[in-house]
Design a protein around this motif. Structure first.
Motif, short mmCIF file in Angstrom:
data_model
loop_
_atom_site.label_atom_id
_atom_site.label_comp_id
_atom_site.label_asym_id
_atom_site.label_seq_id
_atom_site.Cartn_x
_atom_site.Cartn_y
_atom_site.Cartn_z
N SER A 186 0.83 -1.21 0.00
CA SER A 186 0.00 0.00 0.00
C SER A 186 0.86 1.26 0.00
O SER A 186 0.64 2.18 -0.80
CB SER A 186 -0.92 -0.01 1.22
OG SER A 186 -1.62 1.21 1.34
N ASP A 187 1.84 1.31 0.90
CA ASP A 187 2.72 2.48 0.97
C ASP A 187 3.52 2.66 -0.31
O ASP A 187 3.63 3.77 -0.84
CB ASP A 187 3.68 2.34 2.16
CG ASP A 187 2.99 2.56 3.49
OD1 ASP A 187 1.82 3.00 3.48
OD2 ASP A 187 3.60 2.29 4.53
N GLY A 190 1.24 3.56 -3.41
CA GLY A 190 0.80 4.94 -3.31
C GLY A 190 1.93 5.93 -3.54
O GLY A 190 1.73 6.97 -4.18
N LYS A 210 -0.28 13.96 -0.50
CA LYS A 210 -1.09 12.75 -0.71
C LYS A 210 -2.16 13.05 -1.75
O LYS A 210 -2.93 14.00 -1.62
CB LYS A 210 -1.73 12.30 0.61
CG LYS A 210 -2.39 10.94 0.52
CD LYS A 210 -2.82 10.47 1.89
CE LYS A 210 -1.64 10.12 2.75
NZ LYS A 210 -0.84 9.00 2.20
N TRP A 212 -5.15 11.55 -4.85
CA TRP A 212 -6.08 10.48 -5.19
C TRP A 212 -5.43 9.47 -6.13
O TRP A 212 -5.75 8.28 -6.09
CB TRP A 212 -7.34 11.07 -5.82
CG TRP A 212 -8.24 11.72 -4.81
CD1 TRP A 212 -8.49 13.05 -4.64
CD2 TRP A 212 -9.02 11.04 -3.81
NE1 TRP A 212 -9.36 13.25 -3.61
CE2 TRP A 212 -9.71 12.04 -3.07
CE3 TRP A 212 -9.20 9.71 -3.46
CZ2 TRP A 212 -10.56 11.73 -2.02
CZ3 TRP A 212 -10.05 9.40 -2.40
CH2 TRP A 212 -10.72 10.40 -1.70
N PHE A 215 -3.58 7.24 -3.91
CA PHE A 215 -4.50 6.33 -3.23
C PHE A 215 -4.93 5.20 -4.15
O PHE A 215 -5.03 4.05 -3.73
CB PHE A 215 -5.72 7.11 -2.75
CG PHE A 215 -6.73 6.26 -2.03
CD1 PHE A 215 -6.48 5.79 -0.75
CD2 PHE A 215 -7.93 5.92 -2.65
CE1 PHE A 215 -7.42 4.99 -0.09
CE2 PHE A 215 -8.86 5.13 -2.00
CZ PHE A 215 -8.61 4.66 -0.72
N SER A 218 -2.16 2.79 -4.27
CA SER A 218 -2.16 2.00 -3.04
C SER A 218 -3.20 0.89 -3.11
O SER A 218 -2.94 -0.26 -2.72
CB SER A 218 -2.46 2.90 -1.83
OG SER A 218 -1.40 3.78 -1.56
N VAL A 249 -5.42 -1.04 2.91
CA VAL A 249 -5.15 0.25 2.27
C VAL A 249 -5.89 1.37 2.99
O VAL A 249 -5.34 2.45 3.25
CB VAL A 249 -5.53 0.22 0.78
CG1 VAL A 249 -5.47 1.62 0.17
CG2 VAL A 249 -4.60 -0.72 0.01
N THR A 253 -3.88 4.22 5.07
CA THR A 253 -4.07 5.62 4.67
C THR A 253 -4.60 6.44 5.83
O THR A 253 -4.15 7.57 6.07
CB THR A 253 -5.04 5.71 3.48
OG1 THR A 253 -4.54 4.92 2.39
CG2 THR A 253 -5.20 7.15 3.02
N ASP A 256 -1.80 7.13 8.28
CA ASP A 256 -0.89 8.14 7.76
C ASP A 256 -1.50 9.54 7.92
O ASP A 256 -0.82 10.48 8.32
CB ASP A 256 -0.59 7.85 6.30
CG ASP A 256 0.52 8.73 5.74
OD1 ASP A 256 1.51 8.95 6.45
OD2 ASP A 256 0.37 9.22 4.61
N SER A 287 1.15 3.85 9.66
CA SER A 287 0.25 3.02 8.86
C SER A 287 0.17 1.58 9.37
O SER A 287 -0.81 0.87 9.10
CB SER A 287 0.70 3.00 7.39
OG SER A 287 2.04 2.57 7.26
#
Length: 305
Positions: A186-187, A190, A210, A212, A215, A218, A249, A253, A256, A287
Motif C-alpha cells: 500500500s505504501d 501509493g 497525498k 487520489w 491512493f 495503493s 489500504v 491511509t 498516515d 500506517s
C-alpha cells in the motif's frame, strides 16, 4: 503616497545583493538552483533503512518467530518515548512515561499467551496507573496530561498488541507476512503512483503530497498483495484477499493521515530523526498500527487458527 514610497524604499534597502564570489567564472554557466526531490525525502537512505528493517523482521520470523514479538516491543517502546518527548518539548504535555512504557510492554507480552484478554487487562491497569501517577502534579493540566497518556497507551502498545497476536498460531509467520506485505505494498504503490502522476490532492489541509492518484496506486498494489499472500501463504480465497487488501489500504491511509494531522497540530515535520530518510520510529508505525488491528480481525475471521 509617502507610505507607499517608504515601503518601496524599505524593500529596496533590504533586497539582498549578489555576492561577487557567487558570480560564474568567465565563460562559465551560472549554477542552476537545486530543486527539491519529487520524492520529498532522501530516497537512497529511505530504501537502505527499509531493507535493513525488512531483513531484520524476516530473519526473526524465519528463525524463531516469537522473536518478532520482541521486535514489536522494542519498536513500541522507542515510539512511545519518541511521542512523549515530542509532546513535552513542543506542547508541554506530560505523558505518564513510566506507567505507559511499563504498561505498554505488558500489553504486548501478555497478548502472547492470553490474547485479547491479556492486552485489554494490561491496558485498563495502565490507564488506572496513569490516573494515579499524575495525581501529585496537581490540577493544572491534569486532564490534558491524562488524555495524552491514555491516547499514547491505546495508539501505540494496544494497537501493537494485535500485531503480536498474529504470531502464536502455527501459521503465524504467514499471518505476519500477509499483514506486513499488504501495508508495504500500500505504501509503495501509493508512493510511486503519487510521485509519477499525483495531481489531485486527497487531503490538502492535512497532507498536501497525498493524492487520489496515489491512493488508487495503493489500492491496486494492496489488493494484489492481499490476493497473493492470503492465497499462497494462508490458503484462503481470492475474494478474501481482495477484501483484506482493500481494508489494509484504508487503515494504512487513515493511519498516515492521522499522524500527519497530529504533526500539523504540533507544528513539526517528523516525530524524530532515528531513521534516515524516514524520520522517527513513529513515522514508520503510523500506517502499521491501525492496520495491525484490522489484520488480526479479518485474518481471524477468514482463516481461523
Amino acid at each position: 503616497m509617502s507610505q507607499v514610497s517608504e515601503e518601496r524604499d524599505e524593500r529596496v534597502e533590504h533586497t539582498p545583493q549578489p555576492d561577487p564570489a557567487d558570480k560564474p567564472e568567465p565563460g562559465g554557466q551560472p549554477e542552476p538552483a537545486k530543486k527539491d526531490s519529487r520524492a520529498g525525502r532522501n530516497l537512497p537512505a529511505a530504501i537502505g533503512v527499509g531493507l535493513v528493517l525488512g531483513a531484520a523482521i524476516i530473519v526473526s520470523l524465519l528463525t524463531v518467530r516469537f522473536i518478532f514479538i520482541g521486535v514489536i516491543a522494542i519498536a513500541i517502546g522507542v515510539g512511545t518515548f519518541e511521542f512523549a518527548g515530542v509532546l513535552k518539548r513542543v506542547a508541554n504535555i506530560k505523558v505518564a512515561m513510566i506507567p505507559v512504557l511499563v504498561g505498554g510492554q505488558a500489553m504486548i507480552w501478555l497478548a502472547w499467551p492470553f490474547g485479547r484478554a491479556g492486552a485489554l487487562t494490561a491496558f485498563v491497569i495502565t490507564v488506572l496507573a496513569c490516573l494515579l501517577w499524575r495525581l501529585p502534579g496537581g490540577a493544572d493540566g491534569y486532564l490534558r496530561d491524562i488524555s495524552a497518556s491514555v491516547f499514547a497507551s491505546a495508539y501505540l502498545p494496544l494497537f501493537g498488541a494485535f500485531a503480536a497476536m498474529l504470531v502464536p498460531p502455527e501459521d503465524g509467520v504467514g499471518r505476519v507476512l500477509t499483514f506486513l506485505i499488504a501495508v508495504v505494498a500500500s505504501d509503495t504503490g501509493g508512493y510511486i503512483a503519487g510521485v509519477l502522476g499525483g495531481k489531485h490532492p486527497m487531503a490538502p489541509t492535512i497532507s498536501p503530497k497525498k493524492s487520489w492518484e496515489g491512493f488508487a496506486g495503493s489500492m491496486v498494489a494492496g489488493i494484489v498483495a492481499g490476493i497473493l499472500t492470503i492465497s499462497l501463504m494462508l490458503h484462503g480465497q481470492t475474494w478474501q484477499g481482495v477484501v483484506f487488501g482493500a481494508a489494509i489500504v484504508l487503515t494504512a491511509t487513515l493511519g498516515d493521515l492521522v499522524e500527519s494531522l497530529i504533526k500539523r497540530d504540533l507544528g513539526i515535520k517528523d516525530m524524530g530523526t532515528l531513521l534516515p530518510g524516514h524520520g522517527g520510529i513513529m513515522d514508520r508505525l503510523d500506517s502499521l498500527l491501525p492496520s495491525a488491528v484490522v489484520s488480526w480481525l479479518l485474518l481471524s475471521a477468514f482463516v481461523p487458527a
